[in-house]
Design a protein around this motif. Structure first.
Motif, short mmCIF file in Angstrom:
data_model
loop_
_atom_site.label_atom_id
_atom_site.label_comp_id
_atom_site.label_asym_id
_atom_site.label_seq_id
_atom_site.Cartn_x
_atom_site.Cartn_y
_atom_site.Cartn_z
N ASP A 17 0.84 -1.20 0.00
CA ASP A 17 0.00 0.00 0.00
C ASP A 17 0.88 1.25 0.00
OD1 ASP A 17 -1.98 -1.87 0.38
OD2 ASP A 17 -2.91 -0.86 2.10
N ASP A 19 0.56 4.96 1.05
CA ASP A 19 -0.21 6.04 1.67
C ASP A 19 0.79 7.02 2.29
OD1 ASP A 19 0.68 4.85 4.03
OD2 ASP A 19 -1.30 4.13 4.66
N PHE A 51 -2.65 -0.85 -3.26
CA PHE A 51 -3.52 0.29 -2.93
C PHE A 51 -2.68 1.55 -2.99
CE2 PHE A 51 -4.75 3.49 0.16
CZ PHE A 51 -6.09 3.68 -0.10
N ASP A 53 -3.24 5.97 -2.39
CA ASP A 53 -4.02 7.21 -2.35
C ASP A 53 -3.16 8.32 -2.98
OD1 ASP A 53 -2.27 8.12 -0.41
OD2 ASP A 53 -3.66 7.79 1.27
N ARG B 16 -8.71 2.80 7.02
CA ARG B 16 -9.38 2.43 5.76
C ARG B 16 -9.74 0.95 5.73
NH1 ARG B 16 -4.02 3.70 3.94
NH2 ARG B 16 -2.92 1.81 3.36
N CYS B 17 -8.89 0.12 6.34
CA CYS B 17 -9.17 -1.32 6.34
C CYS B 17 -10.34 -1.66 7.28
CB CYS B 17 -7.93 -2.12 6.72
SG CYS B 17 -6.65 -2.05 5.45
N ALA B 20 -13.49 -0.72 5.47
CA ALA B 20 -13.73 -1.72 4.41
C ALA B 20 -14.25 -3.02 5.01
CB ALA B 20 -12.44 -1.97 3.63
N LEU B 33 -15.10 -0.92 -3.03
CA LEU B 33 -14.37 -0.97 -1.77
C LEU B 33 -13.08 -0.14 -1.88
CD1 LEU B 33 -15.33 -2.32 0.74
CD2 LEU B 33 -13.97 -4.33 0.19
N ASN B 34 -12.44 -0.26 -3.02
CA ASN B 34 -11.21 0.49 -3.24
C ASN B 34 -11.48 2.00 -3.25
OD1 ASN B 34 -8.32 0.42 -3.84
ND2 ASN B 34 -8.94 1.35 -5.77
N LYS B 37 -12.03 3.02 0.38
CA LYS B 37 -10.75 3.00 1.10
C LYS B 37 -9.90 4.22 0.74
CE LYS B 37 -8.33 -0.87 1.45
NZ LYS B 37 -7.74 -2.16 0.97
N THR B 38 -9.93 4.57 -0.54
CA THR B 38 -9.13 5.70 -0.99
C THR B 38 -9.64 7.00 -0.36
OG1 THR B 38 -8.82 4.56 -3.10
CG2 THR B 38 -8.20 6.87 -3.02
N SER B 41 -8.80 7.12 3.30
CA SER B 41 -7.37 7.34 3.47
C SER B 41 -7.03 8.83 3.32
CB SER B 41 -6.59 6.51 2.44
OG SER B 41 -5.25 6.34 2.82
#
Lengths: 109, 141
Positions: A17, A19, A51, A53, B16-17, B20, B33-34, B37-38, B41
């Motif tokens: 991920d 972030d 993932f 952002d 975020r998890c 979700a 879901l993504n 989560k974004t 976040s």
């Protein structure tokens, strides 16, 4: 994250991920190698990213600026489909540094 | 669902998890879901980077499941607040360029959800509320 070093180019294989928290370590590891080697090409390989952002966009833009300082370039490669929307939203397309599947950008200018 | 935690960057992934995980009962698509989560976040990162800059405070997340799989998520802090919300929401505007913030947080939240509302009071804190309707593959309840 794994970093492979060649003569003129460095590839950072980003994974997991991205972030605000994880981007800091990635940034520090990449920059340490870039500053030591001053390569002409830094490849950021996103194939292992699950993932991301907008911190991922900051990571790319920051490396773009750093490489520009040394007269080098950045290429963003193997972007998973799920991340396309973020990449498109970011305005990074205007910089022409993202390599889409099957479309090779010029290696260096 | 209510969640509160300290504004440490290591909690961004947890936040975020956790959201979700709560929403899996609606059987959302991976893409939905993504998206959520974004957005979570981005909102939580704003709390860590801006609301509680140079300090640690509490972040509160509330998730509601309404009829027809409408999700309402509220992310609240009691930090510094935003002086000019309109300016803060402009794409590429950031007050933290040294931290390599791209200035895209609100733009991403807007793009990845159906509706975004931001309310803030300087010195009191900020509440970000966003909605998203899921395609809903299971019955509502």
């Amino acid at each position: 994250m794994r970093i492979s070093e060649g003569e003129e180019e460095i590839t950072a294989y980003l994974s997991g991920d991205i972030d605000h928290h994880s981007a800091r370590d990635m940034r520090e590891s990449i920059d340490a190698v870039v500053q030591m080697k001053k390569p002409s090409l830094l490849r950021l390989d996103f194939s292992g990213v699950k993932f991301m952002d907008s911190s991922g966009i900051g990571l790319i833009m920051g490396r773009y600026r750093l490489m520009a300082l040394y007269g080098g370039i950045v290429r963003v490669v193997n972007v998973p489909d799920e991340l396309e929307r973020m990449m498109n939203l970011s305005g990074l397309n205007a910089l022409d540094i993202i390599e889409r599947r099957g479309v090779k950008l010029e290696a260096a200018k | 669902m209510n969640l509160s935690f300290e504004s440490r960057s290591s909690n961004e992934a947890f936040a975020r998890c956790a959201v979700a995980a709560f929403l899996t009962q609606l059987d959302p698509t991976i893409g939905e879901l993504n998206d959520i989560k974004t957005a979570v976040s981005e909102a939580v990162t704003n709390c860590v980077v801006h609301a509680y800059k140079d300090t640690i405070g509490k972040v509160y997340i509330n998730v509601k499941i309404e009829e027809n799989s409408l999700i309402i998520i509220r992310v609240r802090d009691t930090g510094c607040g935003i002086e000019n919300i309109k300016k803060a929401m402009e794409p590429l505007f950031t007050t933290a360029p040294s931290d390599e913030r791209a200035g895209l947080g609100f733009a991403v939240m807007e793009s990845f959800t159906d509706r975004l509302k931001v309310s803030s009071k300087v010195g009191r804190g900020t509440t970000v509320t966003f909605q998203k309707r899921l395609s809903c593959r299971v019955g509502n309840g």
